[in-house]
Design an enzyme around this catalytic site. Structure first.
Site, PDB file in Angstrom:
ATOM      1  N   HIS A   1       2.365   3.339  -9.104  1.00 38.12           N
ATOM      2  CA  HIS A   1       2.146   1.901  -9.325  1.00 38.12           C
ATOM      3  C   HIS A   1       3.342   1.277 -10.051  1.00 38.12           C
ATOM      4  O   HIS A   1       3.736   0.147  -9.763  1.00 38.12           O
ATOM      5  CB  HIS A   1       0.858   1.677 -10.121  1.00 38.12           C
ATOM      6  CG  HIS A   1      -0.374   2.129  -9.386  1.00 38.12           C
ATOM      7  ND1 HIS A   1      -0.595   1.812  -8.061  1.00 38.12           N
ATOM      8  CD2 HIS A   1      -1.439   2.882  -9.774  1.00 38.12           C
ATOM      9  CE1 HIS A   1      -1.745   2.343  -7.677  1.00 38.12           C
ATOM     10  NE2 HIS A   1      -2.270   3.006  -8.691  1.00 38.12           N
TER      11      HIS A   1
ATOM     12  N   ASP B   1       0.827  -1.214   0.000  1.00 44.12           N
ATOM     13  CA  ASP B   1       0.000   0.000   0.000  1.00 44.12           C
ATOM     14  C   ASP B   1       0.862   1.265   0.000  1.00 44.12           C
ATOM     15  O   ASP B   1       1.961   1.270   0.560  1.00 44.12           O
ATOM     16  CB  ASP B   1      -0.911  -0.029   1.238  1.00 44.12           C
ATOM     17  CG  ASP B   1      -2.075   0.940   1.106  1.00 44.12           C
ATOM     18  OD1 ASP B   1      -2.363   1.400  -0.014  1.00 44.12           O
ATOM     19  OD2 ASP B   1      -2.698   1.235   2.140  1.00 44.12           O
TER      20      ASP B   1
ATOM     21  N   LEU C   1      10.825 -20.293  -4.551  1.00 45.72           N
ATOM     22  CA  LEU C   1       9.875 -19.419  -3.837  1.00 45.72           C
ATOM     23  C   LEU C   1       8.502 -19.546  -4.502  1.00 45.72           C
ATOM     24  O   LEU C   1       8.391 -19.511  -5.726  1.00 45.72           O
ATOM     25  CB  LEU C   1      10.363 -17.958  -3.934  1.00 45.72           C
ATOM     26  CG  LEU C   1       9.442 -16.852  -3.404  1.00 45.72           C
ATOM     27  CD1 LEU C   1       9.276 -16.964  -1.884  1.00 45.72           C
ATOM     28  CD2 LEU C   1      10.011 -15.466  -3.748  1.00 45.72           C
TER      29      LEU C   1
HETATM   30  C1  IPE Z   1      -5.586  -2.702  -0.239  1.00 40.92           C
HETATM   31  O1  IPE Z   1      -5.224  -1.372  -0.355  1.00 40.92           O
HETATM   32  C2  IPE Z   1      -5.492  -3.391  -1.566  1.00 40.92           C
HETATM   33  C3  IPE Z   1      -4.160  -3.495  -2.147  1.00 40.92           C
HETATM   34  C4  IPE Z   1      -3.034  -3.147  -1.588  1.00 40.92           C
HETATM   35  C5  IPE Z   1      -4.133  -4.081  -3.458  1.00 40.92           C
HETATM   36  P1  IPE Z   1      -6.302  -0.202  -0.539  1.00 40.92           P
HETATM   37  O2  IPE Z   1      -5.504   1.045  -0.653  1.00 40.92           O
HETATM   38  O3  IPE Z   1      -7.234  -0.533  -1.624  1.00 40.92           O
HETATM   39  O4  IPE Z   1      -7.080  -0.271   0.847  1.00 40.92           O
HETATM   40  P2  IPE Z   1      -7.957   0.821   1.600  1.00 40.92           P
HETATM   41  O5  IPE Z   1      -8.954   1.345   0.614  1.00 40.92           O
HETATM   42  O6  IPE Z   1      -7.025   1.892   2.051  1.00 40.92           O
HETATM   43  O7  IPE Z   1      -8.573   0.088   2.747  1.00 40.92           O
HETATM   44  C1  IPE Z   2      -1.562   0.258  -3.402  1.00 38.04           C
HETATM   45  O1  IPE Z   2      -1.342   1.627  -3.418  1.00 38.04           O
HETATM   46  C2  IPE Z   2      -1.804  -0.300  -4.779  1.00 38.04           C
HETATM   47  C3  IPE Z   2      -3.203  -0.730  -5.011  1.00 38.04           C
HETATM   48  C4  IPE Z   2      -4.178  -0.686  -4.160  1.00 38.04           C
HETATM   49  C5  IPE Z   2      -3.490  -1.250  -6.327  1.00 38.04           C
HETATM   50  P1  IPE Z   2      -2.542   2.653  -3.423  1.00 38.04           P
HETATM   51  O2  IPE Z   2      -2.916   2.962  -4.832  1.00 38.04           O
HETATM   52  O3  IPE Z   2      -3.661   2.188  -2.562  1.00 38.04           O
HETATM   53  O4  IPE Z   2      -1.852   3.922  -2.765  1.00 38.04           O
HETATM   54  P2  IPE Z   2      -2.474   4.939  -1.726  1.00 38.04           P
HETATM   55  O5  IPE Z   2      -3.032   4.146  -0.593  1.00 38.04           O
HETATM   56  O6  IPE Z   2      -3.549   5.682  -2.466  1.00 38.04           O
HETATM   57  O7  IPE Z   2      -1.331   5.796  -1.321  1.00 38.04           O
HETATM   58 MG    MG Z   3      -4.100   2.415  -0.590  1.00 37.31          MG
END
Ligand code: IPE
Ligand code: IPE
Ligand code: MG
Length: 246
Positions: free
Chosen positions: A40, A23, A134
């Site tokens: 990303h 995240d 792995l």
């Molecule tokens: C969880 O992260 C999903 C992934 C890392 C793929 P999100 O960014 O979607 O989660 P919330 O919305 O903060 O709970």
């Molecule tokens: C995690 O990073 C990747 C996915 C959920 C696909 P985010 O896109 O949720 O990044 P933040 O949480 O907005 O910083």
């Molecule tokens: Mg996120």
């Protein structure tokens, strides 16, 4: 024997299965004035580093949350960017993964994914089937509750068709119908970016997982962070409801 020697002797083994909620890509990009897609992309590089670190650290299973069943709520352009990156990396990396002995698998509802992505996934699974270094599992269009519902539907069908009696259903039988059938439960779940929630990740499997939340944004994650998380895991006392062994 010195106290330090005694401590290292009793140090628990490293986790066999580490799961990561990757995240913070969006916040990483925002801090730099870049589009979220750049976050990303940097996140995909962090994943490459993490795979290498896991092999070096002797981890057997790594499961990563790449796209949740709730991430469809994001703007269409971001979903398209994420799917595009997935196509690009899966195609580009497959021979490297194979060469490094990585076995690749996926969790999640495949019915919601584009046909060409499904093909790339099936190809990746076939190509890496013999990998022993792995086991990497990518959670894609994955939600823990959705996974449980799909497993319960399978059980209900088996009961209706007379192959299974409702009384026979136990934890093992349900777990065998989950996407994670055959994969041990995660010992350690790491979430980056400072958020302290599971966001529907491995709801069933995380019953006794140790959680480590770290403030680092996923694109900045590296081997030292993984080592620190494992170190913290090794300080924990996993009791499973029983009494501590002292
Ligand atoms: C969880 O992260 C999903 C992934 C890392 C793929 P999100 O960014 O979607 O989660 P919330 O919305 O903060 O709970
Ligand atoms: C995690 O990073 C990747 C996915 C959920 C696909 P985010 O896109 O949720 O990044 P933040 O949480 O907005 O910083
Ligand atoms: Mg996120």
């Amino acid at each position: 024997m010195s106290a330090a020697e005694q401590k290292s002797e009793t140090k628990p083994p490293p986790p066999q299965h580490v799961a990561v909620i990757m995240d913070g890509n969006g916040r990483w990009a925002k801090l730099r004035g870049l589009p979220r897609a750049a976050g990303h992309q940097a996140g995909a590089e962090a994943l490459r580093r993490t795979l290498r670190a896991c092999i070096e650290l002797g981890i057997g299973y790594l499961t990563v949350f790449a796209f949740s069943s709730e991430n469809w709520k994001r703007p269409e352009a971001e979903v398209d960017d994420l799917m595009g990156l997935l196509r690009f990396y899966l195609k580009k990396e497959i021979s490297h993964l194979k060469g490094r002995g990585i076995h690749l698998g996926f969790l999640g509802d495949r019915t919601g994914l584009a046909p060409d992505i499904l093909e790339i996934m099936a190809h990746a699974e076939r190509e890496t089937a013999d990998g022993k270094a792995l086991n990497v599992t990518v959670a894609l269009n994955y939600g823990g509750r959705d996974e449980i519902i799909r497993a319960v539907r399978t059980l209900a069908k088996e009961c209706c068709e007379g192959q299974l009696s409702p009384e026979a259903i136990d934890e093992e039988i349900l777990a065998a119908r989950l996407d994670t059938a055959g994969i041990p439960d995660p010992d350690l779940i790491v979430r980056t970016s400072g958020e302290q929630r599971l966001s529907n990740f491995l709801s069933w499997q995380s019953a006794y997982s140790e959680m480590v939340f770290i403030p680092v944004l996923w694109p900045d994650f590296g081997r030292a962070d993984m080592e620190a998380a494992i170190d913290e895991y090794q300080q924990r006392d996993r009791r499973y409801g029983a009494v501590a062994v002292s």
